[in-house]
Design a protein around this motif. Structure first.
Motif, PDB file in Angstrom:
ATOM      1  N   MET A 277      -1.279   7.179   0.608  1.00  0.00           N
ATOM      2  CA  MET A 277      -1.075   6.030  -0.287  1.00  0.00           C
ATOM      3  C   MET A 277      -2.020   4.878   0.035  1.00  0.00           C
ATOM      4  O   MET A 277      -1.866   3.782  -0.486  1.00  0.00           O
ATOM      5  CB  MET A 277       0.370   5.519  -0.155  1.00  0.00           C
ATOM      6  N   SER A 278      -3.017   5.132   0.909  1.00  0.00           N
ATOM      7  CA  SER A 278      -3.887   4.032   1.335  1.00  0.00           C
ATOM      8  C   SER A 278      -4.672   3.463   0.158  1.00  0.00           C
ATOM      9  O   SER A 278      -4.842   4.103  -0.867  1.00  0.00           O
ATOM     10  CB  SER A 278      -4.868   4.540   2.389  1.00  0.00           C
ATOM     11  N   VAL A 279      -5.131   2.228   0.339  1.00  0.00           N
ATOM     12  CA  VAL A 279      -6.055   1.608  -0.624  1.00  0.00           C
ATOM     13  C   VAL A 279      -7.456   2.077  -0.242  1.00  0.00           C
ATOM     14  O   VAL A 279      -7.868   1.946   0.909  1.00  0.00           O
ATOM     15  CB  VAL A 279      -5.963   0.066  -0.566  1.00  0.00           C
ATOM     16  N   ILE A 280      -8.178   2.643  -1.219  1.00  0.00           N
ATOM     17  CA  ILE A 280      -9.520   3.159  -0.956  1.00  0.00           C
ATOM     18  C   ILE A 280     -10.541   2.104  -1.361  1.00  0.00           C
ATOM     19  O   ILE A 280     -10.426   1.506  -2.429  1.00  0.00           O
ATOM     20  CB  ILE A 280      -9.790   4.426  -1.811  1.00  0.00           C
TER      21      ILE A 280
ATOM     22  N   SER B 165      -1.346   1.719 -15.775  1.00  0.00           N
ATOM     23  CA  SER B 165      -1.309   3.093 -15.259  1.00  0.00           C
ATOM     24  C   SER B 165      -0.825   3.129 -13.810  1.00  0.00           C
ATOM     25  O   SER B 165      -0.880   2.119 -13.102  1.00  0.00           O
ATOM     26  CB  SER B 165      -2.706   3.695 -15.353  1.00  0.00           C
ATOM     27  N   ASP B 166      -0.426   4.313 -13.365  1.00  0.00           N
ATOM     28  CA  ASP B 166       0.060   4.509 -12.003  1.00  0.00           C
ATOM     29  C   ASP B 166      -1.071   4.252 -11.001  1.00  0.00           C
ATOM     30  O   ASP B 166      -0.897   3.569  -9.988  1.00  0.00           O
ATOM     31  CB  ASP B 166       0.585   5.952 -11.889  1.00  0.00           C
ATOM     32  N   VAL B 167      -2.261   4.778 -11.308  1.00  0.00           N
ATOM     33  CA  VAL B 167      -3.427   4.560 -10.440  1.00  0.00           C
ATOM     34  C   VAL B 167      -4.244   3.402 -11.019  1.00  0.00           C
ATOM     35  O   VAL B 167      -4.372   3.279 -12.239  1.00  0.00           O
ATOM     36  CB  VAL B 167      -4.291   5.836 -10.344  1.00  0.00           C
ATOM     37  N   LYS B 168      -4.764   2.558 -10.133  1.00  0.00           N
ATOM     38  CA  LYS B 168      -5.503   1.372 -10.563  1.00  0.00           C
ATOM     39  C   LYS B 168      -6.893   1.359  -9.944  1.00  0.00           C
ATOM     40  O   LYS B 168      -7.044   1.645  -8.755  1.00  0.00           O
ATOM     41  CB  LYS B 168      -4.771   0.097 -10.109  1.00  0.00           C
ATOM     42  N   VAL B 169      -7.897   1.004 -10.754  1.00  0.00           N
ATOM     43  CA  VAL B 169      -9.256   0.859 -10.244  1.00  0.00           C
ATOM     44  C   VAL B 169      -9.680  -0.596 -10.439  1.00  0.00           C
ATOM     45  O   VAL B 169      -9.576  -1.136 -11.543  1.00  0.00           O
ATOM     46  CB  VAL B 169     -10.228   1.816 -10.961  1.00  0.00           C
ATOM     47  N   ILE B 170     -10.124  -1.216  -9.341  1.00  0.00           N
ATOM     48  CA  ILE B 170     -10.504  -2.636  -9.397  1.00  0.00           C
ATOM     49  C   ILE B 170     -11.953  -2.779  -8.956  1.00  0.00           C
ATOM     50  O   ILE B 170     -12.342  -2.273  -7.905  1.00  0.00           O
ATOM     51  CB  ILE B 170      -9.629  -3.490  -8.449  1.00  0.00           C
ATOM     52  N   MET B 171     -12.759  -3.476  -9.781  1.00  0.00           N
ATOM     53  CA  MET B 171     -14.102  -3.856  -9.353  1.00  0.00           C
ATOM     54  C   MET B 171     -14.059  -5.341  -9.026  1.00  0.00           C
ATOM     55  O   MET B 171     -13.839  -6.172  -9.918  1.00  0.00           O
ATOM     56  CB  MET B 171     -15.109  -3.599 -10.474  1.00  0.00           C
ATOM     57  N   LEU B 172     -14.277  -5.658  -7.756  1.00  0.00           N
ATOM     58  CA  LEU B 172     -14.193  -7.055  -7.294  1.00  0.00           C
ATOM     59  C   LEU B 172     -15.502  -7.790  -7.583  1.00  0.00           C
ATOM     60  O   LEU B 172     -16.587  -7.299  -7.268  1.00  0.00           O
ATOM     61  CB  LEU B 172     -13.919  -7.076  -5.777  1.00  0.00           C
ATOM     62  N   MET B 173     -15.398  -8.985  -8.159  1.00  0.00           N
ATOM     63  CA  MET B 173     -16.575  -9.828  -8.357  1.00  0.00           C
ATOM     64  C   MET B 173     -17.071 -10.298  -6.980  1.00  0.00           C
ATOM     65  O   MET B 173     -16.316 -10.922  -6.235  1.00  0.00           O
ATOM     66  CB  MET B 173     -16.182 -11.037  -9.208  1.00  0.00           C
ATOM     67  N   PRO B 174     -18.330  -9.977  -6.632  1.00  0.00           N
ATOM     68  CA  PRO B 174     -18.823 -10.419  -5.316  1.00  0.00           C
ATOM     69  C   PRO B 174     -18.826 -11.948  -5.200  1.00  0.00           C
ATOM     70  O   PRO B 174     -18.931 -12.656  -6.204  1.00  0.00           O
ATOM     71  CB  PRO B 174     -20.271  -9.889  -5.288  1.00  0.00           C
TER      72      PRO B 174
ATOM     73  N   GLN C   2     -12.065  -6.669   2.948  1.00  0.00           N
ATOM     74  CA  GLN C   2     -11.067  -7.705   3.214  1.00  0.00           C
ATOM     75  C   GLN C   2     -10.108  -7.860   2.028  1.00  0.00           C
ATOM     76  O   GLN C   2      -8.893  -8.024   2.195  1.00  0.00           O
ATOM     77  CB  GLN C   2     -11.809  -9.018   3.485  1.00  0.00           C
ATOM     78  N   TYR C   3     -10.673  -7.791   0.822  1.00  0.00           N
ATOM     79  CA  TYR C   3      -9.863  -7.856  -0.415  1.00  0.00           C
ATOM     80  C   TYR C   3      -8.881  -6.681  -0.449  1.00  0.00           C
ATOM     81  O   TYR C   3      -7.689  -6.852  -0.729  1.00  0.00           O
ATOM     82  CB  TYR C   3     -10.815  -7.819  -1.605  1.00  0.00           C
ATOM     83  N   ALA C   4      -9.391  -5.496  -0.123  1.00  0.00           N
ATOM     84  CA  ALA C   4      -8.547  -4.291  -0.096  1.00  0.00           C
ATOM     85  C   ALA C   4      -7.428  -4.452   0.927  1.00  0.00           C
ATOM     86  O   ALA C   4      -6.283  -4.046   0.685  1.00  0.00           O
ATOM     87  CB  ALA C   4      -9.401  -3.065   0.217  1.00  0.00           C
ATOM     88  N   ALA C   5      -7.761  -5.069   2.080  1.00  0.00           N
ATOM     89  CA  ALA C   5      -6.765  -5.235   3.145  1.00  0.00           C
ATOM     90  C   ALA C   5      -5.617  -6.132   2.692  1.00  0.00           C
ATOM     91  O   ALA C   5      -4.451  -5.886   3.005  1.00  0.00           O
ATOM     92  CB  ALA C   5      -7.430  -5.801   4.399  1.00  0.00           C
ATOM     93  N   GLN C   6      -5.987  -7.175   1.942  1.00  0.00           N
ATOM     94  CA  GLN C   6      -4.957  -8.088   1.433  1.00  0.00           C
ATOM     95  C   GLN C   6      -4.025  -7.348   0.460  1.00  0.00           C
ATOM     96  O   GLN C   6      -2.804  -7.502   0.499  1.00  0.00           O
ATOM     97  CB  GLN C   6      -5.641  -9.278   0.751  1.00  0.00           C
ATOM     98  N   ILE C   7      -4.607  -6.522  -0.406  1.00  0.00           N
ATOM     99  CA  ILE C   7      -3.800  -5.766  -1.377  1.00  0.00           C
ATOM    100  C   ILE C   7      -2.960  -4.701  -0.655  1.00  0.00           C
ATOM    101  O   ILE C   7      -1.809  -4.453  -1.019  1.00  0.00           O
ATOM    102  CB  ILE C   7      -4.703  -5.132  -2.460  1.00  0.00           C
TER     103      ILE C   7
ATOM    104  N   LYS D 241      -3.280   5.044  -4.749  1.00  0.00           N
ATOM    105  CA  LYS D 241      -2.970   4.498  -6.076  1.00  0.00           C
ATOM    106  C   LYS D 241      -3.929   3.362  -6.447  1.00  0.00           C
ATOM    107  O   LYS D 241      -3.928   2.904  -7.585  1.00  0.00           O
ATOM    108  CB  LYS D 241      -1.524   3.960  -6.114  1.00  0.00           C
ATOM    109  N   ILE D 242      -4.677   2.885  -5.471  1.00  0.00           N
ATOM    110  CA  ILE D 242      -5.587   1.755  -5.737  1.00  0.00           C
ATOM    111  C   ILE D 242      -6.956   2.076  -5.162  1.00  0.00           C
ATOM    112  O   ILE D 242      -7.082   2.409  -3.979  1.00  0.00           O
ATOM    113  CB  ILE D 242      -5.035   0.454  -5.118  1.00  0.00           C
TER     114      ILE D 242
END
Lengths: 325, 247
Positions: free
Chosen positions: A1-4, A148-157, A23-28, A90-91
């Motif tokens: 279930m980790s955040v990738i 959706s169950d799975v989420k894809v996020i593109m972080l603005m640098p 770092q963003y992933a760690a917060q989520i 899932k993320i």
């Protein structure tokens, strides 16, 4: 279930914006009570990857296949989708940049995941999974809810400040078998811009417009940029008349940048130009015309001739640096 | 060679964004719509150039939208294009939009799909890549030049920190940006011809969106510019250091 999270590197050096993504992933991961798995592709030393632990990754998966040193989006997708399935993630997070934008939508399509392109916030879990992003070229923001169950996020640098911890990550080597079509695009020539700061990654940018009068005066822009450690950019007329290369053009039809500081010299500030730079945290406008519309969008303004103001500003920056070292 | 150009309609760049319905929607009253500049200036014009040079035989345009966007499609046809297809649906979820277009494109036999690098309304830049994935095609984004040699696309594209040249077998999806072509304006002959070119309307496939926009926000008003005298650049530098904290 980790955040990738997909990590980018240049010739084995991890990009600062990728530490930000980790770092963003760690917060989520903390919000959703799980951990972060960082994925690194291509040739890179273990010592460099260990630094990912300092930004919250608990595990690093390294696929050392040197074909991945170039952007092969379908191969990157295969790697991420394989890992996401194995970890039941899932993320999945990438950056909203050239690489991320080629990969994340493919990952999303394979995993039937909704996408947030250019995330500016952490997910608001009380409203579902809502993330803020810029729309209408910076004229508004939208809260996009991923259904959706799975989420894809593109972080603005360059959205969040980096802060280092003493966390540690374990490094796991993996092999993935790619198919021929993962490398369907053949790269026949590469022309990396060296010796200057990449505009899209720059935190400080000095930009010139028609008010610079001609290419013979461009040295004044470069002098200031060099003193600041900034990248250079230009407005559309400057690129169209070939004073400067197209990749330096920022604005509606050129590039979009979000530096900490944008210094616009001799640019009137047409709405098309603002669309490419209005995400900048601080804007300084130098223009001889006090009525230039750009002053309305600026934090600081100097009314004066660029040829006279620039050398003074460069000298002031130099003096400041000498005093603060 | 058959080319498909994906066209999106967007509010004109100078449109002031006004929110309505408790900030959950954009007020579109009085808004002028245009062809998304990246779709028009680069993707469509390049397709027209490829037809003019005898490489392409046919150009089709596809768009997702309701009947009210037809004037924008007619304008695209006036620039060039033999036929337009409007998928009769409204969608702001990129996945849903891409599935609509992919379901139409699958059996239509295009050799090349061109789109703009992103649309200037939702600034996602995802539809082209999603389309490539759904069609099992390669995708080249941020293209700055597009050439076709036989069955191969030769593309210059922007990469992180530079540019590269790629070659890729057709069919392929290419997202275009500055450099690919120069903007054109439609001439009277094109405008007249566009009136009689076919504009097919097809029903969308059944697909539920994977995202929804909950609400909008306008950026906070700028506090106003602080003017610094041209003779006092030390003060500007000090402000950038202590107040803006950017250096």
């Amino acid at each position: 279930m980790s955040v990738i999270v997909l990590v980018e590197h240049t010739g084995g050096n991890i990009k600062k914006k990728s530490f930000e993504a980790v770092q963003y992933a760690a917060q989520i991961a903390q919000q959703t009570a799980t951990t972060v798995t960082a994925v690194v592709l291509g040739s890179i030393a273990d010592a460099e990857m260990e630094a990912l632990g300092n930004y919250g990754a608990s595990k690093v998966i390294h696929i050392a296949d040197n074909r991945l040193d170039e952007l092969h989006a379908r191969a990157y997708t295969t790697a991420l989708v394989n890992i996401a399935r194995a970890e039941d993630s899932k993320i999945i997070i990438t950056l909203y940049d050239i690489n991320g934008r080629a990969v994340a939508p493919r990952v999303a399509a394979q995993l039937k995941a909704g996408i947030v392109a250019g995330a500016l916030s952490y997910p608001n879990l009380e409203k579902g999974f809502a993330i803020k992003k810029s729309v209408f070229s910076g004229k508004a923001f939208a809260w996009v809810n991923v259904l959706s169950d799975v989420k894809v996020i593109m972080l603005m640098p360059n959205t969040f400040q980096l802060s280092k911890t003493d966390g540690k990550a374990t490094i796991e080597k993996q092999d993935i078998s790619f198919s021929e079509k993962d490398f369907g695009i053949k790269v026949t020539a590469v022309n990396k811009v060296t010796g200057e700061i990449a505009l899209t990654d720059a935190t400080l940018v000095v930009s010139g417009g028609r008010g610079m009068k001609g290419p013979e005066n461009w040295g004044l822009i470069e002098d200031l940029a060099k003193e600041l450690g900034a990248a250079t950019a230009c407005s559309r007329p400057v690129a169209d008349t070939h004073w400067r290369p197209h990749h330096e053009h920022v604005g509606q039809t050129g590039g979009t940048i979000r530096p900490d500081l944008y210094i616009a010299v001799g640019i009137s500030g047409a709405i098309q130009h603002l669309a490419g730079v209005n995400g900048s945290k601080t804007i300084v406008v130098i223009n001889s015309d006090p009525e230039a519309p750009f002053f309305k969008a600026a934090n600081y303004g100097v009314v004066g001739d660029a040829m006279a103001v620039l050398p003074k500003l460069t000298a002031a920056v130099k003096k400041f640096k000498e005093q603060h070292h | 060679m058959k080319i498909l150009v994906c066209i999106s309609q967007v509010p004109d760049t100078t449109t002031k964004i006004i929110l309505k319905d408790n900030d959950t929607a954009i007020n579109s009253q009085g808004t002028t719509y245009i062809i998304n500049p990246y779709d028009e200036w680069y993707a469509l014009v390049r397709a027209i150039e490829l037809k003019e040079s005898g490489i392409a035989t046919e150009i089709h345009l596809v768009t997702v939208g309701k009947a009210d966007i037809e004037p924008v499609i007619r304008k695209a046809l006036a620039l060039g294009g033999d036929e337009a297809i409007r998928i009769d649906a409204e969608s702001i979820d990129p996945y849903q939009t891409a599935v609509y277009i992919a379901d139409y494109t699958k059996s239509a036999g295009y050799d090349l799909v061109l789109c703009g690098k992103e649309s200037i309304d939702y600034n996602n830049g995802t539809t082209g890549v999603l389309l490539a994935e759904l069609l099992d095609m390669d995708y080249i984004g941020f293209a700055t030049s597009v050439k076709i040699e036989g069955n191969v696309a030769i593309v210059n594209r922007e990469i992180e920190g530079g540019e590269e040249t790629d070659s890729c077998n057709l069919p392929v999806v290419i997202a275009c940006q500055k450099g690919v072509a120069e903007a054109r304006i439609p001439n009277m002959r094109g405008i007249m011809a566009a009136r009689t070119r076919p504009l097919k309307v097809i029903a969308p496939s059944a697909i539920t969106p994977l995202t929804a926009i909950l609400s909008y926000e306008l950026p906070p008003a700028k506090a106003g510019v602080k003017l610094v005298s041209a003779d006092n650049m030390d003060e500007l530098v000090a402000l950038l250091h202590t107040e803006a904290k950017s250096i």
